[in-house]
Design an enzyme around this catalytic site. Structure first.
Site, PDB file in Angstrom:
ATOM      1  N   SER A 192       0.805  -1.222   0.000  1.00 56.09           N
ATOM      2  CA  SER A 192       0.000   0.000   0.000  1.00 56.09           C
ATOM      3  C   SER A 192       0.836   1.269   0.000  1.00 56.09           C
ATOM      4  O   SER A 192       0.500   2.248  -0.673  1.00 56.09           O
ATOM      5  CB  SER A 192      -0.944   0.005   1.204  1.00 56.09           C
ATOM      6  OG  SER A 192      -1.744  -1.146   1.243  1.00 56.09           O
ATOM      7  N   HIS A 227       0.715   5.009   4.344  1.00 60.28           N
ATOM      8  CA  HIS A 227       0.056   5.514   3.146  1.00 60.28           C
ATOM      9  C   HIS A 227       0.420   6.979   2.912  1.00 60.28           C
ATOM     10  O   HIS A 227       0.746   7.378   1.792  1.00 60.28           O
ATOM     11  CB  HIS A 227      -1.461   5.387   3.286  1.00 60.28           C
ATOM     12  CG  HIS A 227      -1.937   3.966   3.391  1.00 60.28           C
ATOM     13  ND1 HIS A 227      -3.269   3.645   3.538  1.00 60.28           N
ATOM     14  CD2 HIS A 227      -1.270   2.792   3.362  1.00 60.28           C
ATOM     15  CE1 HIS A 227      -3.401   2.331   3.598  1.00 60.28           C
ATOM     16  NE2 HIS A 227      -2.195   1.794   3.500  1.00 60.28           N
TER      17      HIS A 227
END
Length: 216
Positions: free
Chosen positions: A127, A192
């Site tokens: 991610s 992220h």
């Protein structure tokens, strides 16, 4: 809004690195399933373990980028990489994109590390690296039309809105995760954010000479 595709009509190269990354992630996940918890603990990035012995734990900085918590985690990440990775690779070229992807993954890992220094929770997933791809995409292709599934219909939305909504969600979630201060696993939102910022910054260094599509 679930992205399902974008415009690749102006692509100049076959996105070999993007395809290879998807294959590697899938294969590594299959190995992970076979290895079980012992494999996950060995090859995930564990903040407290890394800080205790950075040299011995150095490989996990990279192996953790190709691990996932489940089929849904894997599928969502590979969908985003499939949609947005080829455009960024087309602009950078194969070698620069490979370096870019790995650096975004590193940026994501160390961003999460800063907020979980004593954590024994394994960190894993692509991610953060893919967030870097999104950071690059929103800078180079802000007005690119992205096909998204909204309810039962498919609509086209500018990438600036699709990815902008995503990063705002990550920012608010990361604030919540910090204030909650719960060392109980879950989504590494700071990874992220760190990956996205890394990708955004690296784009200024690695993007090609052409500026035709930078303004949409």
């Amino acid at each position: 809004m679930l992205p399902i595709g974008d415009d690749n009509s102006e692509s100049r190269i076959v996105p070999l690195v993007t395809y290879a990354l998807i294959v590697m992630n899938v294969l590594f996940f299959l190995v992970e399933l076979g290895g079980g918890d012992a494999f996950i603990m060995q090859w995930s990035f564990v903040p407290s373990r890394f800080l205790a012995n950075p040299v011995a734990d150095f490989p996990t900085i990279f192996t953790s980028m190709f691990m996932h918590a489940g089929w849904l985690h894997l599928g969502g990440n590979m969908l985003y990489l499939w949609i947005f990775g080829d455009n960024v690779e087309d602009r950078f070229g194969h070698i620069k994109f490979t370096i870019f992807y790995l650096l975004c993954g590193l940026g994501a890992t160390f961003a999460q590390l800063m907020f979980s220094l004593g954590s024994d929770i394994p960190n894993l997933g692509a991610s953060g690296a893919i967030a870097g791809v999104l950071g690059s995409y929103i800078l180079m292709f802000p007005q690119e039309r992205v096909r998204v599934l909204q309810g039962q219909q498919i609509i086209q939305v500018p990438a600036l809105i699709v990815i902008g909504f995503w990063i705002v969600l990550q920012l608010f979630s990361s604030i919540g995760s910090i204030t909650g201060a719960a060392d109980s696993g879950g989504v590494a939102y700071m990874a992220h954010v760190g990956g996205f910022v890394t990708g955004f910054v690296l784009t200024f260094l690695l993007r090609g000479n052409s500026t035709q599509r930078l303004t949409g």
